[in-house]
Design a protein around this motif. Sequence first.
Motif, PDB file in Angstrom:
ATOM      1  N   ILE A 126       0.841  -1.195   0.000  1.00 23.85           N
ATOM      2  CA  ILE A 126       0.000   0.000   0.000  1.00 23.85           C
ATOM      3  C   ILE A 126       0.878   1.247   0.000  1.00 23.85           C
ATOM      4  CG2 ILE A 126      -1.677   1.337   1.327  1.00 23.85           C
ATOM      5  CD1 ILE A 126      -2.886  -1.232   2.320  1.00 23.85           C
ATOM      6  N   VAL A 127       0.568   2.164  -0.924  1.00 19.57           N
ATOM      7  CA  VAL A 127       1.255   3.454  -1.000  1.00 19.57           C
ATOM      8  C   VAL A 127       0.499   4.504  -0.201  1.00 19.57           C
ATOM      9  CG1 VAL A 127       1.993   5.319  -2.533  1.00 19.57           C
ATOM     10  CG2 VAL A 127       2.266   2.935  -3.244  1.00 19.57           C
ATOM     11  N   ASP A 128      -0.826   4.529  -0.383  1.00 16.44           N
ATOM     12  CA  ASP A 128      -1.654   5.519   0.302  1.00 16.44           C
ATOM     13  C   ASP A 128      -3.096   5.046   0.291  1.00 16.44           C
ATOM     14  OD1 ASP A 128      -2.186   7.786   1.707  1.00 16.44           O
ATOM     15  OD2 ASP A 128      -1.487   9.200   0.177  1.00 16.44           O
ATOM     16  N   ALA A 129      -3.883   5.566   1.215  1.00 20.33           N
ATOM     17  CA  ALA A 129      -5.316   5.272   1.278  1.00 20.33           C
ATOM     18  C   ALA A 129      -6.035   6.588   1.575  1.00 20.33           C
ATOM     19  CB  ALA A 129      -5.615   4.228   2.341  1.00 20.33           C
ATOM     20  N   VAL A 130      -6.866   7.030   0.639  1.00 17.24           N
ATOM     21  CA  VAL A 130      -7.496   8.348   0.730  1.00 17.24           C
ATOM     22  C   VAL A 130      -9.002   8.213   0.526  1.00 17.24           C
ATOM     23  CG1 VAL A 130      -7.600  10.671  -0.254  1.00 17.24           C
ATOM     24  CG2 VAL A 130      -5.413   9.458  -0.146  1.00 17.24           C
ATOM     25  N   ILE A 131      -9.770   8.880   1.384  1.00 14.70           N
ATOM     26  CA  ILE A 131     -11.225   8.925   1.227  1.00 14.70           C
ATOM     27  C   ILE A 131     -11.574  10.039   0.252  1.00 14.70           C
ATOM     28  CG2 ILE A 131     -13.414   9.352   2.399  1.00 14.70           C
ATOM     29  CD1 ILE A 131     -12.208   8.132   4.911  1.00 14.70           C
ATOM     30  N   SER A 132     -12.359   9.716  -0.784  1.00 15.54           N
ATOM     31  CA  SER A 132     -12.727  10.685  -1.819  1.00 15.54           C
ATOM     32  C   SER A 132     -14.228  10.665  -2.042  1.00 15.54           C
ATOM     33  CB  SER A 132     -12.011  10.371  -3.138  1.00 15.54           C
ATOM     34  OG  SER A 132     -10.607  10.435  -3.000  1.00 15.54           O
ATOM     35  N   LYS A 133     -14.745  11.787  -2.506  1.00 14.56           N
ATOM     36  CA  LYS A 133     -16.138  11.860  -2.905  1.00 14.56           C
ATOM     37  C   LYS A 133     -16.351  11.026  -4.163  1.00 14.56           C
ATOM     38  CE  LYS A 133     -17.597  14.703   0.292  1.00 14.56           C
ATOM     39  NZ  LYS A 133     -18.566  14.233   1.335  1.00 14.56           N
ATOM     40  N   LYS A 134     -17.450  10.294  -4.195  1.00 15.01           N
ATOM     41  CA  LYS A 134     -17.714   9.407  -5.330  1.00 15.01           C
ATOM     42  C   LYS A 134     -17.694  10.146  -6.663  1.00 15.01           C
ATOM     43  CE  LYS A 134     -20.639   5.873  -3.146  1.00 15.01           C
ATOM     44  NZ  LYS A 134     -22.010   5.321  -3.077  1.00 15.01           N
ATOM     45  N   THR A 191      -7.381   3.072  -2.373  1.00 13.47           N
ATOM     46  CA  THR A 191      -6.122   2.557  -1.830  1.00 13.47           C
ATOM     47  C   THR A 191      -5.143   2.347  -2.979  1.00 13.47           C
ATOM     48  OG1 THR A 191      -7.277   1.443  -0.017  1.00 13.47           O
ATOM     49  CG2 THR A 191      -5.034   0.713  -0.510  1.00 13.47           C
ATOM     50  N   THR A 192      -4.107   3.161  -3.022  1.00 12.79           N
ATOM     51  CA  THR A 192      -3.091   3.050  -4.060  1.00 12.79           C
ATOM     52  C   THR A 192      -2.031   2.042  -3.622  1.00 12.79           C
ATOM     53  OG1 THR A 192      -3.435   5.390  -4.567  1.00 12.79           O
ATOM     54  CG2 THR A 192      -1.494   4.347  -5.511  1.00 12.79           C
ATOM     55  N   PHE A 193      -1.583   1.208  -4.551  1.00 10.26           N
ATOM     56  CA  PHE A 193      -0.590   0.186  -4.207  1.00 10.26           C
ATOM     57  C   PHE A 193       0.446   0.054  -5.316  1.00 10.26           C
ATOM     58  CE2 PHE A 193      -4.157  -1.949  -6.287  1.00 10.26           C
ATOM     59  CZ  PHE A 193      -3.536  -2.715  -7.267  1.00 10.26           C
ATOM     60  N   ASP A 194       1.605  -0.474  -4.956  1.00  9.95           N
ATOM     61  CA  ASP A 194       2.668  -0.757  -5.932  1.00  9.95           C
ATOM     62  C   ASP A 194       3.309  -2.097  -5.589  1.00  9.95           C
ATOM     63  OD1 ASP A 194       4.240  -0.266  -3.723  1.00  9.95           O
ATOM     64  OD2 ASP A 194       5.311   1.444  -4.552  1.00  9.95           O
ATOM     65  N   ASN A 195       4.436  -2.414  -6.247  1.00  8.82           N
ATOM     66  CA  ASN A 195       5.136  -3.693  -6.029  1.00  8.82           C
ATOM     67  C   ASN A 195       4.193  -4.886  -6.168  1.00  8.82           C
ATOM     68  OD1 ASN A 195       7.874  -3.269  -5.786  1.00  8.82           O
ATOM     69  ND2 ASN A 195       7.807  -2.852  -3.616  1.00  8.82           N
ATOM     70  N   LEU A 196       3.289  -4.815  -7.114  1.00  9.37           N
ATOM     71  CA  LEU A 196       2.319  -5.886  -7.343  1.00  9.37           C
ATOM     72  C   LEU A 196       3.015  -7.152  -7.845  1.00  9.37           C
ATOM     73  CD1 LEU A 196      -0.648  -6.884  -7.666  1.00  9.37           C
ATOM     74  CD2 LEU A 196      -0.578  -5.929  -9.977  1.00  9.37           C
ATOM     75  N   MET A 197       2.679  -8.291  -7.227  1.00  8.20           N
ATOM     76  CA  MET A 197       3.218  -9.587  -7.649  1.00  8.20           C
ATOM     77  C   MET A 197       2.117 -10.632  -7.640  1.00  8.20           C
ATOM     78  SD  MET A 197       6.814  -9.611  -5.512  1.00  8.20           S
ATOM     79  CE  MET A 197       6.061  -8.751  -4.138  1.00  8.20           C
ATOM     80  N   GLN A 198       2.006 -11.372  -8.726  1.00  2.50           N
ATOM     81  CA  GLN A 198       1.044 -12.463  -8.800  1.00  2.50           C
ATOM     82  C   GLN A 198       1.628 -13.712  -8.135  1.00  2.50           C
ATOM     83  OE1 GLN A 198      -0.134 -13.088 -12.860  1.00  2.50           O
ATOM     84  NE2 GLN A 198      -0.218 -10.906 -13.295  1.00  2.50           N
ATOM     85  N   LEU A 199       0.792 -14.471  -7.461  1.00  2.00           N
ATOM     86  CA  LEU A 199       1.231 -15.712  -6.831  1.00  2.00           C
ATOM     87  C   LEU A 199       1.270 -16.833  -7.870  1.00  2.00           C
ATOM     88  CD1 LEU A 199       0.384 -14.045  -4.293  1.00  2.00           C
ATOM     89  CD2 LEU A 199      -0.299 -16.210  -3.261  1.00  2.00           C
ATOM     90  N   PRO A 200       2.411 -17.490  -8.057  1.00  2.00           N
ATOM     91  CA  PRO A 200       2.465 -18.634  -8.983  1.00  2.00           C
ATOM     92  C   PRO A 200       1.498 -19.744  -8.583  1.00  2.00           C
ATOM     93  CG  PRO A 200       4.671 -17.906  -8.375  1.00  2.00           C
ATOM     94  CD  PRO A 200       3.723 -17.182  -7.475  1.00  2.00           C
ATOM     95  N   LYS A 201       1.277 -19.906  -7.265  1.00  3.85           N
ATOM     96  CA  LYS A 201       0.357 -20.934  -6.760  1.00  3.85           C
ATOM     97  C   LYS A 201      -0.708 -20.255  -5.908  1.00  3.85           C
ATOM     98  CE  LYS A 201       2.183 -24.483  -4.810  1.00  3.85           C
ATOM     99  NZ  LYS A 201       3.017 -25.256  -3.863  1.00  3.85           N
ATOM    100  N   PRO A 202      -1.874 -19.931  -6.491  1.00  8.88           N
ATOM    101  CA  PRO A 202      -2.945 -19.304  -5.700  1.00  8.88           C
ATOM    102  C   PRO A 202      -3.282 -20.138  -4.463  1.00  8.88           C
ATOM    103  CG  PRO A 202      -3.471 -19.219  -8.035  1.00  8.88           C
ATOM    104  CD  PRO A 202      -2.259 -20.095  -7.913  1.00  8.88           C
ATOM    105  N   VAL A 203      -3.512 -19.464  -3.338  1.00 10.03           N
ATOM    106  CA  VAL A 203      -3.815 -20.135  -2.073  1.00 10.03           C
ATOM    107  C   VAL A 203      -5.325 -20.174  -1.899  1.00 10.03           C
ATOM    108  CG1 VAL A 203      -3.446 -20.142   0.411  1.00 10.03           C
ATOM    109  CG2 VAL A 203      -1.642 -19.286  -1.117  1.00 10.03           C
ATOM    110  N   PRO A 204      -5.945 -21.356  -1.925  1.00  9.37           N
ATOM    111  CA  PRO A 204      -7.414 -21.470  -1.934  1.00  9.37           C
ATOM    112  C   PRO A 204      -8.041 -21.085  -0.604  1.00  9.37           C
ATOM    113  CG  PRO A 204      -6.419 -23.634  -1.764  1.00  9.37           C
ATOM    114  CD  PRO A 204      -5.287 -22.671  -1.993  1.00  9.37           C
ATOM    115  N   VAL A 205      -9.339 -20.782  -0.659  1.00 10.47           N
ATOM    116  CA  VAL A 205     -10.063 -20.331   0.529  1.00 10.47           C
ATOM    117  C   VAL A 205     -10.071 -21.404   1.609  1.00 10.47           C
ATOM    118  CG1 VAL A 205     -12.319 -21.108  -0.310  1.00 10.47           C
ATOM    119  CG2 VAL A 205     -12.185 -19.213   1.312  1.00 10.47           C
TER     120      VAL A 205
END
Length: 710
Positions: free
Chosen positions: A627-635, A663-677
Amino acid sequence: MNHLRLSPVQDVEVLLAMASQVQELADSEKEPLGFLPEAAIREAINRRRVIAVVANVETASEFAGYLLYSGVFPHAKVQQIAVVPKYRGRGVAGALMRTFLAELEVRGFMTVRADVAADLPAALAFYASQNFQIVRERDGGKARGRTILVHVRELETDTLFSIANRTAANGLDLGLRRRSAGKSPLFALDLNIFLDLVRSRQHSDQARRLFGAALAHDIRIAVSDEFVKELRRNSRDMNNDPLLQMALNMPRLPAVDIEQQTQLREKVHDLVFVQTGQRSSGSVQALSDASHLSHAAIARASAFVTRDVALLQARDKLLLDVGIDVISLSELIDLLPVDKLPSAAASIAGDGFRAEMSSRDEAQGYLREAHVLTAVQSFVTATVEGYTRAWKITEDQRIVALGWLSLERSMVPSGRLLVHARPEHQNCALFSDFLLDLLIREACAGGPITLELEQVPGQAMVHSIARGHGFIKATNSRLIKIAMGKPLVVQNWVASTKELHRRTGFRLPPAIPVNADAIVTGFNQEADVKIQPDELENLLGPTIFVWPGRSGVIVPITKRYADELLGTSRQTRLSFIESMDASFLTKRAYVNSPKSAKLMRPDMPIIFYESKRDRQGMGAVVAVARIVDAVISKKYDIPHEDSRRLVVKNVADFSSSEDVLLTTFDNLMQLPKPVPVKRLKELDAVGRANLISPVSLPSEKIAQILAEGW
């Protein structure tokens, strides 16, 4: 009071003590500033988004004014600046602004923006005096009928790499290590590795891969004199022993001084066997092992390859005190060069443009048309012992941006990047950001790698955005970074940091930091340097450090949004379907209800759970980011800069109130093996609402999820 002495205040605890004074001043200036509750002020202070000044009057200090800002790196925005009436006209506002701009320049920001109403002449005059330029007008909303003048100030380009220069001054230099022609790394082999090759044993397949790499000249292998002596001691018939005859014909480590080797053998034996209380201490085998390793160390082998448990357990001490790395066979196999680059999507369409792979001829033609220097063009024409990949972005069948990657095929790999975008294009920054991110991720797909960015004259935008991707300016003025490509957690810390060091020479602590304020690191055998965790994550990005105590959040996302926002689609996207801008940006935004604001904090990990809603999603964790930042904005009043980071066209459905949380985010990485519910439930990571809404998670659960995902 002709000479007012002012002191800036940026310490969080001191500012929190001033929060009520800040709020009182803000309330007195609602007309120009708008309303801001004390809770919001305190939150901004905790995020380090507030700077104040105090006036030193005789022996006392008085609150004199403050500046509150927001923004997403590398662009900041002044939200509020106000001065206590008794100190107006005394240079307080100017002091605040100078302090603010200096802080931004140290942190590598590119621009500062301020939106000022056209009917506030004093404010307009102030921003003009601070070298802000009016770049456009916009409506200020129907309620007040105002015209807003958008002001921007460009920060000095030379300061964009100040963090890197400060780091280099402290002793860190990531100079690329280029091997000489024909000089593949040399590995000394223990006898047990040789026996894996010549006999049918559990590790024989790995041993054959090792020897195959040696025949392909990816590595060099050699044995010590003690290696042959040990075989002779155990041979029943030296004249007719095929193993011994084969060993006699293997490459030998260079001859070394016997006295020096004997002294080092005693030191190795003491470190590995005596100090650790090994039962084999003093035995013929222990002394033989110490002799093998001491010869390899003096001969400056890259590492000693063994399956001996005692040697492997002592490798940290051996590397520190003796200067020789000890590596297992499986670890060495993992370091071998990949045979090809990972497959990539054929193309991705944006709003009026398309990103797709390019041929060498197309790349050369574009660089000639863009009048790029011949010296830079030769980078594309050069033949490398490795792999190349090029991407182009076209608009109306005309190339408007180009990215080129060259990877050296080596066990200590390095890569070179070239990114060029037409500076006159309105999406120059978007294209540069996308191509840099794409090529960095492709480069580190096979493991950690050191990267160098070609500096092209006239491409200040590319160089500035590269800073946001973790490139730093080395002492020789090159722009370089290391790309990790995966998260670092307790479970993989030791193996991953050793791989990082072996591939790049970059050192991290032997154990994962706990609640790290600064991480001790270095390059090869150079002096230690302390680096802030967020800076280190940028330098090694894409990556995330999940040290003990670093809590995070898991959030739900439906498949249709995950496919585009996270890039996790399992199906090939039709080439004519356009993706929104967020798909091309490194920093993207997740939208949900403001009720979750307390859970979303800057710098924490955010885990994305693709829900089974509409019976389409995986019902599993599919990606992680920071997470980079989290800001409340008007719709209905979301700034364009924020809305383009979303893949949501209508945010009305994401909250029952008039506001939404971005919520702005960076350093996004996909999981090679998704972890099931199912597994998430076993880890108690779904919350009471069964992941219908965000759930706070401690570092231990985040680490376990990510360890299983990799």
